[in-house]
Design a protein around this motif. Sequence first.
Motif, short mmCIF file in Angstrom:
data_model
loop_
_atom_site.label_atom_id
_atom_site.label_comp_id
_atom_site.label_asym_id
_atom_site.label_seq_id
_atom_site.Cartn_x
_atom_site.Cartn_y
_atom_site.Cartn_z
N GLY A 239 0.83 -1.19 0.00
CA GLY A 239 0.00 0.00 0.00
C GLY A 239 0.87 1.25 0.00
O GLY A 239 2.10 1.18 -0.02
N ASN A 240 0.24 2.41 0.03
CA ASN A 240 1.01 3.64 0.14
C ASN A 240 1.64 3.77 1.52
O ASN A 240 2.71 4.33 1.69
N SER A 241 0.93 3.24 2.52
CA SER A 241 1.44 3.18 3.89
C SER A 241 0.68 2.07 4.60
O SER A 241 -0.35 1.60 4.10
N SER A 242 1.17 1.64 5.76
CA SER A 242 0.48 0.56 6.47
C SER A 242 0.91 0.50 7.93
O SER A 242 1.97 1.01 8.31
N SER A 243 0.07 -0.13 8.73
CA SER A 243 0.43 -0.51 10.10
C SER A 243 -0.05 -1.93 10.32
O SER A 243 -1.10 -2.32 9.78
N SER A 244 0.70 -2.71 11.06
CA SER A 244 0.36 -4.12 11.23
C SER A 244 0.76 -4.63 12.60
O SER A 244 1.60 -4.04 13.30
N ASN A 245 0.12 -5.74 12.96
CA ASN A 245 0.45 -6.47 14.18
C ASN A 245 0.77 -7.89 13.77
O ASN A 245 -0.06 -8.55 13.11
N ILE B 249 -3.78 -5.89 9.70
CA ILE B 249 -3.01 -4.90 8.95
C ILE B 249 -3.97 -3.84 8.40
O ILE B 249 -5.08 -4.17 7.96
N ASP B 250 -3.58 -2.60 8.50
CA ASP B 250 -4.35 -1.48 7.96
C ASP B 250 -3.52 -0.79 6.90
O ASP B 250 -2.33 -0.49 7.12
N PHE B 251 -4.13 -0.52 5.75
CA PHE B 251 -3.43 0.09 4.64
C PHE B 251 -3.79 1.57 4.50
O PHE B 251 -4.85 2.01 4.94
N ASP B 252 -2.86 2.31 3.89
CA ASP B 252 -3.06 3.72 3.57
C ASP B 252 -3.44 4.53 4.81
O ASP B 252 -4.40 5.30 4.82
N ILE B 253 -2.63 4.34 5.86
CA ILE B 253 -2.86 5.06 7.11
C ILE B 253 -2.29 6.48 7.01
O ILE B 253 -1.50 6.78 6.11
N ASP B 254 -2.68 7.32 7.95
CA ASP B 254 -2.20 8.71 7.98
C ASP B 254 -0.86 8.76 8.73
O ASP B 254 -0.82 8.80 9.95
N VAL B 255 0.22 8.74 7.97
CA VAL B 255 1.56 8.78 8.56
C VAL B 255 2.48 9.49 7.57
O VAL B 255 2.30 9.38 6.36
N GLU C 271 -2.85 -19.07 3.93
CA GLU C 271 -3.93 -18.48 4.71
C GLU C 271 -4.38 -17.15 4.08
O GLU C 271 -4.26 -16.08 4.66
N ILE C 272 -4.88 -17.28 2.86
CA ILE C 272 -5.34 -16.12 2.08
C ILE C 272 -6.62 -15.56 2.72
O ILE C 272 -7.60 -16.28 2.86
N LYS C 273 -6.58 -14.31 3.13
CA LYS C 273 -7.72 -13.68 3.79
C LYS C 273 -7.89 -12.25 3.31
O LYS C 273 -6.98 -11.66 2.73
N GLU C 274 -9.05 -11.68 3.62
CA GLU C 274 -9.27 -10.27 3.37
C GLU C 274 -8.89 -9.48 4.62
O GLU C 274 -9.38 -9.75 5.71
N MET C 275 -8.00 -8.53 4.44
CA MET C 275 -7.61 -7.64 5.52
C MET C 275 -7.65 -6.21 5.00
O MET C 275 -6.98 -5.89 4.02
N ASP C 276 -8.45 -5.39 5.64
CA ASP C 276 -8.64 -3.99 5.26
C ASP C 276 -8.95 -3.85 3.78
O ASP C 276 -8.41 -2.99 3.08
N GLY C 277 -9.83 -4.74 3.30
CA GLY C 277 -10.30 -4.64 1.92
C GLY C 277 -9.41 -5.27 0.88
O GLY C 277 -9.73 -5.19 -0.31
N ARG C 278 -8.31 -5.91 1.29
CA ARG C 278 -7.40 -6.54 0.32
C ARG C 278 -7.29 -8.04 0.60
O ARG C 278 -7.20 -8.45 1.75
N ILE C 279 -7.28 -8.83 -0.48
CA ILE C 279 -7.08 -10.27 -0.36
C ILE C 279 -5.58 -10.53 -0.38
O ILE C 279 -4.92 -10.30 -1.41
#
Length: 246
Positions: free
Chosen positions: A34-40, A226-232, A194-202
């Motif tokens: 993505g353009n930016s991201s945060s993840s755990n 994981i969150d994509f395109d965060i404000d950072v 373990e293909i899944k949808e996370m924040d709108g992405r497969i």
Amino acid sequence: MKTTVGILFLFLSFFANAQDATEIIKKVDQKMRGNSSSSNMTMKIIRPDWSREISMKGWTLGTNYSLILITAPARDQGTAFLKRDKEIWNWQPTIDRVVKLPPSMMSQSWMGSDFTNDDLVKESSVVHDYHHFIRGDSTIKGYDCWKLELIPKEDAAVVWGSIELFVSKKDYIELLIRYYDEEGYLINTMILSEIKEMDGRIIPTKMEMIPAETPKQRTVIIYNNIDFDIDVDESFFSIQKMKRIR
């Protein structure tokens, strides 16, 4: 004349193939980054007679900025890794010290795992540091895939001699990656599952790295979220932030 036309046709076909492969790599890279991201994330280091689990958080901005914070176990808590452009630092809170990692350390193990420093902080860019080629089609876990080969550019400071990559044609999902040294020997294999949808992405949420020489050991990284395109912005990725972030 016929010979000249034939050579020109082969050249154009080769160029078009390389261009198509590059577009595939760009889409794969953009999808996971993505353009930016945060993840755990959770990393499990598995050996024949023991195992170890590490929890961590990660932030990225484009291809030039990334920050990884270790949150568990207690003995490693607060340890952080920062990448800004081509420079990489490690914060070690137990000794109150920031260490700048030289390029020679990029191929070394990250936190005792089967991933390298380069794998985790992505110093090298699969988009810009490699030539890309489609080498055929394949089927992985029921997915129709492109088989791609990545060859380093002459001036690229990268760890691998070549990379073999299998990408699903439908959703541009990485499913299997093989890493080779400069002499063509297989060093590591990464299985993505373990293909899944996370924040709108497969995307694949499990990455399993297996060394060729010791196939009974492995390291598994699982994306818990994981969150994509965060404000950072770039100011987030500073040495001061690396030392303070929790």
